[in-house]
Design a protein around this motif. Structure first.
Motif, PDB file in Angstrom:
ATOM      1  N   GLU A  97       7.531  77.782  49.182  1.00  0.00           N
ATOM      2  CA  GLU A  97       7.585  76.565  48.522  1.00  0.00           C
ATOM      3  C   GLU A  97       9.051  76.309  48.721  1.00  0.00           C
ATOM      4  O   GLU A  97      10.015  76.983  48.178  1.00  0.00           O
ATOM      5  N   ALA A  98       9.677  75.208  49.619  1.00  0.00           N
ATOM      6  CA  ALA A  98      11.187  74.993  49.397  1.00  0.00           C
ATOM      7  C   ALA A  98      11.584  74.546  48.132  1.00  0.00           C
ATOM      8  O   ALA A  98      10.906  73.734  47.667  1.00  0.00           O
ATOM      9  N   ALA A  99      12.846  74.657  48.192  1.00  0.00           N
ATOM     10  CA  ALA A  99      13.870  74.217  47.070  1.00  0.00           C
ATOM     11  C   ALA A  99      13.549  72.603  47.347  1.00  0.00           C
ATOM     12  O   ALA A  99      14.134  72.086  48.463  1.00  0.00           O
ATOM     13  N   PRO A 100      13.474  71.696  46.342  1.00  0.00           N
ATOM     14  CA  PRO A 100      13.658  70.401  46.528  1.00  0.00           C
ATOM     15  C   PRO A 100      14.764  69.628  46.621  1.00  0.00           C
ATOM     16  O   PRO A 100      15.771  70.281  46.049  1.00  0.00           O
ATOM     17  N   ALA A 101      14.892  68.718  47.582  1.00  0.00           N
ATOM     18  CA  ALA A 101      16.158  67.704  47.480  1.00  0.00           C
ATOM     19  C   ALA A 101      16.393  66.942  46.392  1.00  0.00           C
ATOM     20  O   ALA A 101      15.430  66.194  45.821  1.00  0.00           O
ATOM     21  N   GLY A 102      17.745  66.514  46.103  1.00  0.00           N
ATOM     22  CA  GLY A 102      17.813  65.471  45.316  1.00  0.00           C
ATOM     23  C   GLY A 102      17.391  65.634  43.902  1.00  0.00           C
ATOM     24  O   GLY A 102      17.400  66.277  43.261  1.00  0.00           O
ATOM     25  N   THR A 103      16.607  64.489  43.409  1.00  0.00           N
ATOM     26  CA  THR A 103      16.021  64.408  42.302  1.00  0.00           C
ATOM     27  C   THR A 103      14.432  64.813  42.284  1.00  0.00           C
ATOM     28  O   THR A 103      13.646  64.412  41.206  1.00  0.00           O
ATOM     29  N   ASN A 104      14.041  65.381  43.237  1.00  0.00           N
ATOM     30  CA  ASN A 104      12.596  65.544  43.439  1.00  0.00           C
ATOM     31  C   ASN A 104      12.576  66.755  42.579  1.00  0.00           C
ATOM     32  O   ASN A 104      13.311  67.658  42.576  1.00  0.00           O
ATOM     33  N   GLN A 105      11.286  66.918  42.097  1.00  0.00           N
ATOM     34  CA  GLN A 105      10.826  67.905  41.163  1.00  0.00           C
ATOM     35  C   GLN A 105       9.500  68.833  41.882  1.00  0.00           C
ATOM     36  O   GLN A 105       8.651  68.224  42.646  1.00  0.00           O
ATOM     37  N   VAL A 106       9.424  70.006  41.201  1.00  0.00           N
ATOM     38  CA  VAL A 106       8.314  70.675  41.601  1.00  0.00           C
ATOM     39  C   VAL A 106       7.816  71.396  40.030  1.00  0.00           C
ATOM     40  O   VAL A 106       8.280  71.715  39.364  1.00  0.00           O
ATOM     41  N   GLY A 212       8.554  62.878  42.719  1.00  0.00           N
ATOM     42  CA  GLY A 212      10.086  62.439  42.797  1.00  0.00           C
ATOM     43  C   GLY A 212      10.541  62.762  41.384  1.00  0.00           C
ATOM     44  O   GLY A 212      10.083  63.575  40.728  1.00  0.00           O
ATOM     45  N   ALA A 213      11.598  61.875  41.012  1.00  0.00           N
ATOM     46  CA  ALA A 213      12.312  62.311  39.748  1.00  0.00           C
ATOM     47  C   ALA A 213      10.874  61.875  38.384  1.00  0.00           C
ATOM     48  O   ALA A 213      11.027  62.476  37.520  1.00  0.00           O
ATOM     49  N   VAL A 214      10.224  60.872  38.823  1.00  0.00           N
ATOM     50  CA  VAL A 214       9.356  60.442  37.703  1.00  0.00           C
ATOM     51  C   VAL A 214       7.828  61.059  38.377  1.00  0.00           C
ATOM     52  O   VAL A 214       7.370  60.859  39.046  1.00  0.00           O
ATOM     53  N   ALA A 215       7.313  61.527  37.233  1.00  0.00           N
ATOM     54  CA  ALA A 215       5.893  61.843  37.517  1.00  0.00           C
ATOM     55  C   ALA A 215       5.009  61.173  36.345  1.00  0.00           C
ATOM     56  O   ALA A 215       5.238  60.919  35.229  1.00  0.00           O
ATOM     57  N   ASN A 248      10.397  61.071  33.257  1.00  0.00           N
ATOM     58  CA  ASN A 248      11.538  61.192  34.123  1.00  0.00           C
ATOM     59  C   ASN A 248      12.311  62.442  33.857  1.00  0.00           C
ATOM     60  O   ASN A 248      12.697  62.860  32.888  1.00  0.00           O
ATOM     61  N   ALA A 249      12.173  63.486  34.884  1.00  0.00           N
ATOM     62  CA  ALA A 249      12.822  64.808  34.680  1.00  0.00           C
ATOM     63  C   ALA A 249      14.397  64.607  35.185  1.00  0.00           C
ATOM     64  O   ALA A 249      14.856  65.652  35.269  1.00  0.00           O
ATOM     65  N   ALA A 250      14.607  63.534  35.680  1.00  0.00           N
ATOM     66  CA  ALA A 250      15.981  63.491  36.141  1.00  0.00           C
ATOM     67  C   ALA A 250      17.176  63.453  35.069  1.00  0.00           C
ATOM     68  O   ALA A 250      16.920  62.852  34.141  1.00  0.00           O
ATOM     69  N   ASP A 251      18.341  63.791  35.610  1.00  0.00           N
ATOM     70  CA  ASP A 251      19.387  63.576  34.512  1.00  0.00           C
ATOM     71  C   ASP A 251      20.171  62.104  34.132  1.00  0.00           C
ATOM     72  O   ASP A 251      20.929  62.041  33.374  1.00  0.00           O
ATOM     73  N   LEU A 273      13.372  54.072  32.589  1.00  0.00           N
ATOM     74  CA  LEU A 273      13.107  55.207  31.561  1.00  0.00           C
ATOM     75  C   LEU A 273      14.549  56.120  31.568  1.00  0.00           C
ATOM     76  O   LEU A 273      15.390  56.340  32.459  1.00  0.00           O
ATOM     77  N   LYS A 274      14.516  56.476  30.399  1.00  0.00           N
ATOM     78  CA  LYS A 274      16.020  57.108  30.169  1.00  0.00           C
ATOM     79  C   LYS A 274      15.768  58.638  30.634  1.00  0.00           C
ATOM     80  O   LYS A 274      14.967  59.096  30.972  1.00  0.00           O
ATOM     81  N   ALA A 275      16.797  59.278  30.778  1.00  0.00           N
ATOM     82  CA  ALA A 275      17.023  60.688  31.468  1.00  0.00           C
ATOM     83  C   ALA A 275      16.278  61.441  30.540  1.00  0.00           C
ATOM     84  O   ALA A 275      16.334  61.620  29.236  1.00  0.00           O
ATOM     85  N   LYS A 276      15.331  62.441  31.117  1.00  0.00           N
ATOM     86  CA  LYS A 276      14.982  63.470  30.502  1.00  0.00           C
ATOM     87  C   LYS A 276      13.868  63.102  29.129  1.00  0.00           C
ATOM     88  O   LYS A 276      13.915  63.389  28.250  1.00  0.00           O
ATOM     89  N   SER A 277      13.178  61.862  29.656  1.00  0.00           N
ATOM     90  CA  SER A 277      12.353  61.356  28.537  1.00  0.00           C
ATOM     91  C   SER A 277      10.909  60.917  29.158  1.00  0.00           C
ATOM     92  O   SER A 277      10.708  61.180  30.378  1.00  0.00           O
ATOM     93  N   ILE A 278       9.970  61.001  28.314  1.00  0.00           N
ATOM     94  CA  ILE A 278       8.559  60.651  28.625  1.00  0.00           C
ATOM     95  C   ILE A 278       8.471  59.198  27.979  1.00  0.00           C
ATOM     96  O   ILE A 278       8.661  59.205  26.527  1.00  0.00           O
ATOM     97  N   GLN A 279       7.556  58.378  28.387  1.00  0.00           N
ATOM     98  CA  GLN A 279       7.383  56.960  27.904  1.00  0.00           C
ATOM     99  C   GLN A 279       5.903  56.750  28.385  1.00  0.00           C
ATOM    100  O   GLN A 279       5.400  56.845  29.380  1.00  0.00           O
TER     101      GLN A 279
END
Length: 870
Positions: A97-106, A212-215, A248-251, A273-279
């Motif tokens: 599994e390659a390291a994700p680019a940008g704000t993508n998440q694994v 992506g940043a949001v799951a 949103n897992a992004a900063d 969505l705020k940074a590092k938040s769940i809504q």
């Protein structure tokens, strides 16, 4: 708010289901940080089965014998005696599994580990504290720990349940297995022997998910279908309600749109969505015009709308969940006449005909194909509900997908049973009732697990009822939280029953447990003895035929037949029969002639099987909406090689129980009461049926026909109608050597729409005539009509004896081995003189590439093989 549905599919999820290694933890000196690095050598480690248990891996590595065969299970060390360390193991898996680019998440998802574990990836521990709970899903954001070169290693140390229980022969052993939030049957029950490792392992799916940043997490769909609906014709609108948690897992904050489309119409809502938040996002209600509705089996189609729920940000799909939406509404009401709850779907009352389900495989070897086959068998039994018993688990999404497909409502017990959790005084139990009543030890873990599992399965239209436990409520604080907080908040459209035979679902007017009886009954009991008006457990026997016994029983033990002593009413059984939980057929088999060998015994057992389950469902149906609103058979399947309560065996080979139920549960059905001889028609559909002809005939053993009556018939919807008694004529005809009663409903085109053939004993209660029946003259032709579809036509000449109780099997053309699983439109069929019957057989051509053959044997027909015309 309207929005366009983005067709880009950004999310990727795949399963880590091969290439795993394992090693006993006691033999590993290194810690998880070292083991989970790719330069740590695994050369001495063994192959592991994941999803699977330690015992599954040991079996696949040929370190233990098959515990489902003979007495092999006694050769496997039991964890209660060995100690927990014996079954504590490390599991490891290398993956790319390659390291994700940008704000993508694994993300790493573990859907089930039994019982506790620590999880490491590439030298890093992912869980802050020991993870506990067999049913609590785990989700880790592993973005920062993905190796730069794309070569990753996962390592998980899995510990068995904290309390494993003493498998002392009791229901759930000494009961202490219930101290944990896990499976209770693993310490043994009256239908299974103990599972030696208590199912320790990574037993459910492990997946890697890219977003992506949001799951999107835990979407929730509710469908509201007001009024009384019919399966056919135009429909008034339905309401679709959709919500989901978005993370949103992004900063940095992210602005985007949560959206879905159903029937081509988009529904969307823009959110920031705020940074590092769940809504939690609640989308606007959507009015679906002229919806295609989902109905239980036997009442209508099971239409499922494919829906993609997406979060779109910056013109790209950040995450997507695919959901199949069944538009239906389930309600309940108290039926004053029956004194029990009545289940309504889309405003129509449904007479519940159900089967109790334990688990697909006692060693948790679940597959989509097996789930599909087992639920399909329940559809073929003409049932409309499966109850998932509380000593096992909240069933997997793949089970619910099959129930959605085949129209089986689900009555889902939560974890607990009266046996382990203190309902009764039990000398086999270690602790007293007051102590057991408080099980499990960790109430917070129990509630956390329930919340998680409800979110996992609540979108399936087949899920109809939640139940607090098998024959007992959970502890009071748990019950109050479930009933008053958790279910209203997370799943408030389904019926919550406090326990499986609660008086809120069925007035317990007879005393006792509110369920039963179990075991062989005189057929008249099912018709004339009033039991509990919504009976959650009532059942009988279930031995398979000789081919079934050969799969798990040594030849010498197979021939050591049970011996019933009528003087003391006890049965003497061989140790292997006893180990596999044989339940006695008592003297009933002897009415067909004392069995000569195992082949003869199992052939005669099928007659009993068919009669028992046809009679059970007919008897309950004869009193639907009068005495009863529902009945659930104990039980319809076995997750191991047991010899009781099963319509098909562990290897997915159906026995006559299945086809007796298939007959007795027919939606429009002609039947007779063996007590008073009354001929009746049960119409368990929403339509009235008129202008039918009711035909009743008697046949003797030579096939000579005597007409009793032929009259026009009609029956209104969802009711049972009495017509006439044939007792006098039948008693006279059967006096000497028994007789056959044939009942038919024929439509105005003279097509048979319901047929029933009963075999009736002589005046001494023996089937003396069957024991000297003339040989069948039936002719059989088989042809392939499509890939994986065979039509077999049985034709009985005029003036011939009845071709009685014919079993069809699809077999290998070379060698004659029975193919499994295979599905038959009917089986154990009887063909009248001058009649033809066609049975359709379907099977998976991917599994069996060459054209098979058909094996046929009957009560008065020697086994023969029929070649299939292509």
């Amino acid at each position: 708010m309207a929005g366009s549905i983005n067709t880009v599919f950004a999310q990727t999820e795949y399963e880590l289901n091969s290439g795993w290694k394992l090693k006993k933890a006691a033999d590993v000196s290194s810690n998880g940080s070292l083991i989970s690095k790719t330069d740590f050598a695994l050369t001495s480690w063994e192959n592991a089965t994941v999803p699977g248990t330690v015992l599954t891996s040991q079996l696949n590595n040929k370190q233990v014998p098959d515990p489902f065969y003979g007495l092999n299970n006694e050769q496997i060390p039991d964890i209660y005696k060995t100690g927990r360390d014996y079954y504590t193991y490390w599991f490891s898996k290398d993956f790319k599994e390659a390291a994700p680019a940008g704000t993508n998440q694994v993300y790493l998802n573990l859907r089930g580990v039994n019982y506790s574990c620590d999880v490491f990836l590439n030298g890093h521990k992912l869980n802050a504290k020991l993870h506990k709970g067999m049913f609590l899903r785990q989700r880790y954001n592993i973005t920062q720990w993905i190796a730069k070169d794309g070569n990753n290693r996962l390592a998980v140390i899995v510990y068995p349940p904290d309390v494993v229980g003493n498998a002392n022969g009791g229901q759930g052993g000494d009961g202490t297995i219930a101290k944990g939030v896990g499976l209770q049957y693993t310490a043994g029950w009256d239908w299974i022997q103990p599972i030696r490792d208590r199912n320790t392992g990574i037993w459910d799916k492990v997946t890697i998910e890219r977003t992506g940043a949001v799951a999107i997490k835990d979407p929730h769909v509710i469908t509201l279908v007001k009024g009384v609906r019919n399966p056919e014709g135009p429909q008034q609108p339905a309401i679709i309600q959709m919500s989901a948690d978005v993370e949103n897992a992004a900063d940095v904050p992210v602005t985007g749109t949560l959206q879905y489309s159903i029937d081509g119409k988009p529904v969307a809502k823009k959110v920031t969505l705020k940074a590092k938040s769940i809504q939690t996002v609640q989308l606007d209600d959507y009015t679906l015009n002229n919806p295609k509705l989902w109905w239980p089996n036997g009442y209508g189609e099971q239409y499922l709308y494919p829906v993609k729920l997406q979060f779109v940000a910056g013109g790209k799909v950040s995450d997507q969940e695919e959901i199949k939406v069944g538009v239906r509404q389930i309600t309940t009401q108290w039926n004053d006449k029956t004194e029990s709850k009545q289940v309504n779907v889309n405003g129509q009352k449904i007479f519940i005909k159900g089967g109790n389900w334990i688990i697909s495989d006692a060693m948790l070897r679940f597959t989509d194909k097996r789930y599909d086959a087992e639920v399909r068998f329940h559809r073929d039994m003409n049932l409309n509900l499966i109850r998932v018993w509380g000593g096992a688990l909240i069933e997997r999404p793949e089970f619910y997908e099959a129930c959605d497909k085949y129209g089986l409502l689900v009555f889902q017990d939560l974890w607990g049973s009266g046996d382990c959790n203190g309902r009764w005084v039990d000398p086999m139990k270690l602790e007293d009732q007051w102590t057991r009543r408080k099980y499990p030890d960790d109430h917070s873990l129990y509630l956390e697990s329930i919340i998680d599992q409800v979110k996992m399965v609540r979108n399936y239209p087949s899920l109809a009822m939640w139940c607090g436990g098998n024959e007992i409520t959970p502890p009071e604080d748990i019950l109050i939280a479930l009933r008053d907080k958790i279910m209203p908040r997370l799943d408030n459209t389904r019926w919550f029953i406090e326990y499986s035979n609660s008086e809120t679902m069925s007035r317990n007017v007879l005393g006792g447990n509110g369920d039963g009886p179990y075991g062989i009954q005189p057929l008249s009991v099912f018709w004339d003895f009033k039991t509990f008006p919504f009976n959650s457990e009532v059942g009988s026997v279930g031995v398979g035929d000789i081919e079934s016994l050969k799969r798990f029983m040594p030849a010498a033990n197979m021939e050591a037949l049970p011996e019933f002593d009528e003087a003391n009413g006890k049965t003497k059984t061989d140790p292997v029969w006893d180990y596999h939980k044989y339940i006695g057929y008592d003297a009933v088999i002897n009415k067909y002639g004392k069995p000569k060998d195992a082949t003869d015994f199992t052939a005669k057992a099928q007659l009993v099987n068919y009669d028992q389950y046809r009679g059970l469902m007919e008897g309950f149906s004869s009193h639907m909406w009068d005495w009863y609103t529902g009945v659930i058979i104990w039980k319809t399947q076995n997750p191991w090689t047991s010899m009781r309560g099963q319509m098909y065996d562990y290897y997915l080979d159906p026995n006559a129980c299945l086809y007796g139920l298939h007959n007795g549960s027919q939606p429009l059905h002609i039947m007779y009461n063996p007590g008073d001889g009354m001929v009746m028609v049960a119409n368990n559909t929403f339509k009235a049926h008129t202008n039918m002809m009711l035909v009743a005939k008697i046949f003797n053993m030579a096939g000579k026909e005597t007409m009793i009556t032929q009259v026009f018939s009609d029956v209104t919807e969802t009711t049972t109608k009495r017509y006439l008694s044939v007792k006098k004529q039948l008693d006279e005809a059967a006096k000497e050597e028994g007789a056959f009663l044939m009942l038919q409903l024929v439509d105005h085109d003279k097509k048979v729409i319901s047929e029933n053939v009963y075999w009736v004993a002589d005046e001494k209660g023996m089937y003396s005539g069957l024991q000297k029946m003339p040989a069948s003259q039936v002719k059989t032709v088989a042809k392939q009509t499509a890939p994986g579809k065979i039509e077999v036509t049985l034709t009985n000449p005029e003036n011939a004896p009845l071709a009685f109780f014919n079993r069809l099997s699809l077999v290998e053309a070379q060698g004659g081995k029975r193919l499994l699983p295979v599905f038959y439109s009917d089986n154990y069929v009887s063909v009248l003189p001058g009649q033809s019957k066609t049975v359709t057989i379907t099977y998976d051509t991917a599994q069996y590439k060459t054209l098979p053959a058909v094996s046929l044997y009957g009560w008065n027909l020697k086994e023969q093989t029929i070649q299939i015309a292509n």
